[in-house]
Design a protein around this motif. Sequence first.
Motif, PDB file in Angstrom:
ATOM      1  N   ASP A  43       0.821  -1.218   0.000  1.00 29.39           N
ATOM      2  CA  ASP A  43       0.000   0.000   0.000  1.00 29.39           C
ATOM      3  C   ASP A  43       0.852   1.263   0.000  1.00 29.39           C
ATOM      4  O   ASP A  43       0.457   2.281  -0.584  1.00 29.39           O
ATOM      5  CB  ASP A  43      -0.948   0.016   1.202  1.00 29.39           C
ATOM      6  CG  ASP A  43      -2.136  -0.914   1.018  1.00 29.39           C
ATOM      7  OD1 ASP A  43      -2.401  -1.341  -0.129  1.00 29.39           O
ATOM      8  OD2 ASP A  43      -2.801  -1.229   2.021  1.00 29.39           O
ATOM      9  N   ASP A  46       1.758   1.362  -3.873  1.00 38.07           N
ATOM     10  CA  ASP A  46       0.669   1.492  -4.851  1.00 38.07           C
ATOM     11  C   ASP A  46      -0.289   2.650  -4.597  1.00 38.07           C
ATOM     12  O   ASP A  46      -0.700   3.325  -5.548  1.00 38.07           O
ATOM     13  CB  ASP A  46      -0.141   0.193  -4.915  1.00 38.07           C
ATOM     14  CG  ASP A  46       0.583  -0.904  -5.660  1.00 38.07           C
ATOM     15  OD1 ASP A  46       1.673  -0.650  -6.202  1.00 38.07           O
ATOM     16  OD2 ASP A  46       0.048  -2.031  -5.711  1.00 38.07           O
ATOM     17  N   LYS A  47      -0.668   2.870  -3.372  1.00 32.95           N
ATOM     18  CA  LYS A  47      -1.684   3.903  -3.106  1.00 32.95           C
ATOM     19  C   LYS A  47      -1.203   5.299  -3.519  1.00 32.95           C
ATOM     20  O   LYS A  47      -1.900   5.985  -4.263  1.00 32.95           O
ATOM     21  CB  LYS A  47      -2.115   3.899  -1.642  1.00 32.95           C
ATOM     22  CG  LYS A  47      -2.685   2.584  -1.126  1.00 32.95           C
ATOM     23  CD  LYS A  47      -3.969   2.175  -1.783  1.00 32.95           C
ATOM     24  CE  LYS A  47      -4.616   1.032  -1.012  1.00 32.95           C
ATOM     25  NZ  LYS A  47      -4.892  -0.153  -1.795  1.00 32.95           N
ATOM     26  N   TRP A  51      -3.157   6.990  -6.439  1.00 31.17           N
ATOM     27  CA  TRP A  51      -4.124   7.986  -5.993  1.00 31.17           C
ATOM     28  C   TRP A  51      -3.604   9.410  -6.056  1.00 31.17           C
ATOM     29  O   TRP A  51      -4.363  10.337  -6.305  1.00 31.17           O
ATOM     30  CB  TRP A  51      -4.560   7.688  -4.566  1.00 31.17           C
ATOM     31  CG  TRP A  51      -5.300   6.395  -4.413  1.00 31.17           C
ATOM     32  CD1 TRP A  51      -5.749   5.565  -5.400  1.00 31.17           C
ATOM     33  CD2 TRP A  51      -5.684   5.785  -3.183  1.00 31.17           C
ATOM     34  NE1 TRP A  51      -6.376   4.479  -4.864  1.00 31.17           N
ATOM     35  CE2 TRP A  51      -6.355   4.586  -3.500  1.00 31.17           C
ATOM     36  CE3 TRP A  51      -5.529   6.123  -1.850  1.00 31.17           C
ATOM     37  CZ2 TRP A  51      -6.870   3.734  -2.525  1.00 31.17           C
ATOM     38  CZ3 TRP A  51      -6.041   5.273  -0.892  1.00 31.17           C
ATOM     39  CH2 TRP A  51      -6.711   4.100  -1.225  1.00 31.17           C
ATOM     40  N   SER A  58      -4.282   1.526 -10.428  1.00 36.40           N
ATOM     41  CA  SER A  58      -5.084   1.196  -9.251  1.00 36.40           C
ATOM     42  C   SER A  58      -4.207   1.194  -8.008  1.00 36.40           C
ATOM     43  O   SER A  58      -2.994   1.001  -8.093  1.00 36.40           O
ATOM     44  CB  SER A  58      -5.718  -0.187  -9.440  1.00 36.40           C
ATOM     45  OG  SER A  58      -6.319  -0.645  -8.257  1.00 36.40           O
ATOM     46  N   GLY A  59      -4.848   1.347  -6.857  1.00 33.76           N
ATOM     47  CA  GLY A  59      -4.156   1.238  -5.578  1.00 33.76           C
ATOM     48  C   GLY A  59      -3.791  -0.193  -5.245  1.00 33.76           C
ATOM     49  O   GLY A  59      -3.139  -0.469  -4.245  1.00 33.76           O
ATOM     50  N   ARG A  60      -4.235  -1.121  -6.061  1.00 35.14           N
ATOM     51  CA  ARG A  60      -3.837  -2.529  -5.962  1.00 35.14           C
ATOM     52  C   ARG A  60      -3.400  -2.981  -7.348  1.00 35.14           C
ATOM     53  O   ARG A  60      -4.168  -3.548  -8.107  1.00 35.14           O
ATOM     54  CB  ARG A  60      -4.987  -3.417  -5.495  1.00 35.14           C
ATOM     55  CG  ARG A  60      -5.296  -3.335  -4.048  1.00 35.14           C
ATOM     56  CD  ARG A  60      -6.302  -4.397  -3.658  1.00 35.14           C
ATOM     57  NE  ARG A  60      -6.820  -4.140  -2.332  1.00 35.14           N
ATOM     58  CZ  ARG A  60      -7.914  -4.682  -1.863  1.00 35.14           C
ATOM     59  NH1 ARG A  60      -8.632  -5.495  -2.613  1.00 35.14           N
ATOM     60  NH2 ARG A  60      -8.318  -4.408  -0.643  1.00 35.14           N
ATOM     61  N   ASP A 132     -11.173   4.050  -5.285  1.00 35.23           N
ATOM     62  CA  ASP A 132      -9.775   3.929  -5.670  1.00 35.23           C
ATOM     63  C   ASP A 132      -9.258   5.272  -6.161  1.00 35.23           C
ATOM     64  O   ASP A 132      -8.627   5.364  -7.196  1.00 35.23           O
ATOM     65  CB  ASP A 132      -9.620   2.854  -6.755  1.00 35.23           C
ATOM     66  CG  ASP A 132      -8.229   2.244  -6.779  1.00 35.23           C
ATOM     67  OD1 ASP A 132      -7.534   2.330  -5.743  1.00 35.23           O
ATOM     68  OD2 ASP A 132      -7.842   1.692  -7.813  1.00 35.23           O
ATOM     69  N   PHE A 135      -6.865   8.963  -0.410  1.00 36.87           N
ATOM     70  CA  PHE A 135      -6.776   8.524   0.975  1.00 36.87           C
ATOM     71  C   PHE A 135      -7.984   8.961   1.792  1.00 36.87           C
ATOM     72  O   PHE A 135      -8.584   8.167   2.493  1.00 36.87           O
ATOM     73  CB  PHE A 135      -5.497   9.078   1.624  1.00 36.87           C
ATOM     74  CG  PHE A 135      -4.247   8.515   1.033  1.00 36.87           C
ATOM     75  CD1 PHE A 135      -3.821   7.243   1.370  1.00 36.87           C
ATOM     76  CD2 PHE A 135      -3.500   9.242   0.125  1.00 36.87           C
ATOM     77  CE1 PHE A 135      -2.672   6.705   0.827  1.00 36.87           C
ATOM     78  CE2 PHE A 135      -2.337   8.723  -0.426  1.00 36.87           C
ATOM     79  CZ  PHE A 135      -1.928   7.452  -0.081  1.00 36.87           C
ATOM     80  N   HIS A 138     -11.190   7.227   0.838  1.00 31.60           N
ATOM     81  CA  HIS A 138     -11.134   5.836   1.265  1.00 31.60           C
ATOM     82  C   HIS A 138     -11.514   5.706   2.741  1.00 31.60           C
ATOM     83  O   HIS A 138     -12.322   4.848   3.110  1.00 31.60           O
ATOM     84  CB  HIS A 138      -9.725   5.288   1.011  1.00 31.60           C
ATOM     85  CG  HIS A 138      -9.650   3.809   0.968  1.00 31.60           C
ATOM     86  ND1 HIS A 138     -10.192   3.057  -0.046  1.00 31.60           N
ATOM     87  CD2 HIS A 138      -9.089   2.926   1.829  1.00 31.60           C
ATOM     88  CE1 HIS A 138      -9.973   1.775   0.186  1.00 31.60           C
ATOM     89  NE2 HIS A 138      -9.291   1.682   1.308  1.00 31.60           N
TER      90      HIS A 138
END
Length: 175
Positions: A43, A46-47, A51, A58-60, A132, A135, A138
Amino acid sequence: MWPWGHAALGYLIYRVARHSRDQSWPPGDGPAIAVALGTQFPDLIDKPLAWSLNVLPSGRSFAHSIFIATIICSIAIVVSRRYGYRTPAWAFSIGYCAHLLGDALLPILQLDTEFLTFLAWPLLPPPPYENDSGFIEHFVNVTPDPFTLFGLALTLAVLGLWAHDRYPGIRWLVR
């Protein structure tokens, strides 16, 4: 899974793996910090890249891919052998893999293979996530659904284990 759930799952898996391998317990500060870092690593990569910088789809995606995880964990273990820090490298790798398991757990339980495609990125596209994009969004959209409550219960239980183990990692952070 939320960050605290990832940390709890990783510590629990590391604790079981370490305890079953040898009876030296509790874990040292270095391995405890390494497993914690490993549980957050995908995370942390990726995040922000997805983001905030819009570099990833994507965050994943990138760091959540089993291909990238294999490369990163292999590098950590090979480098650690050279410098004599094998235990923290293995702890990091267990934490990293626990993160991927934590993110895959709900789709596995729901038999929803569409939301497991992040594991095979870039061969498969990342799943279509509703939240997605950032922060704050989310965290604002968190709901007390059964899986979130499971993660919270797991965290509370593992905090008890961590306390029983005399809070490994804290001594180093406080110094």
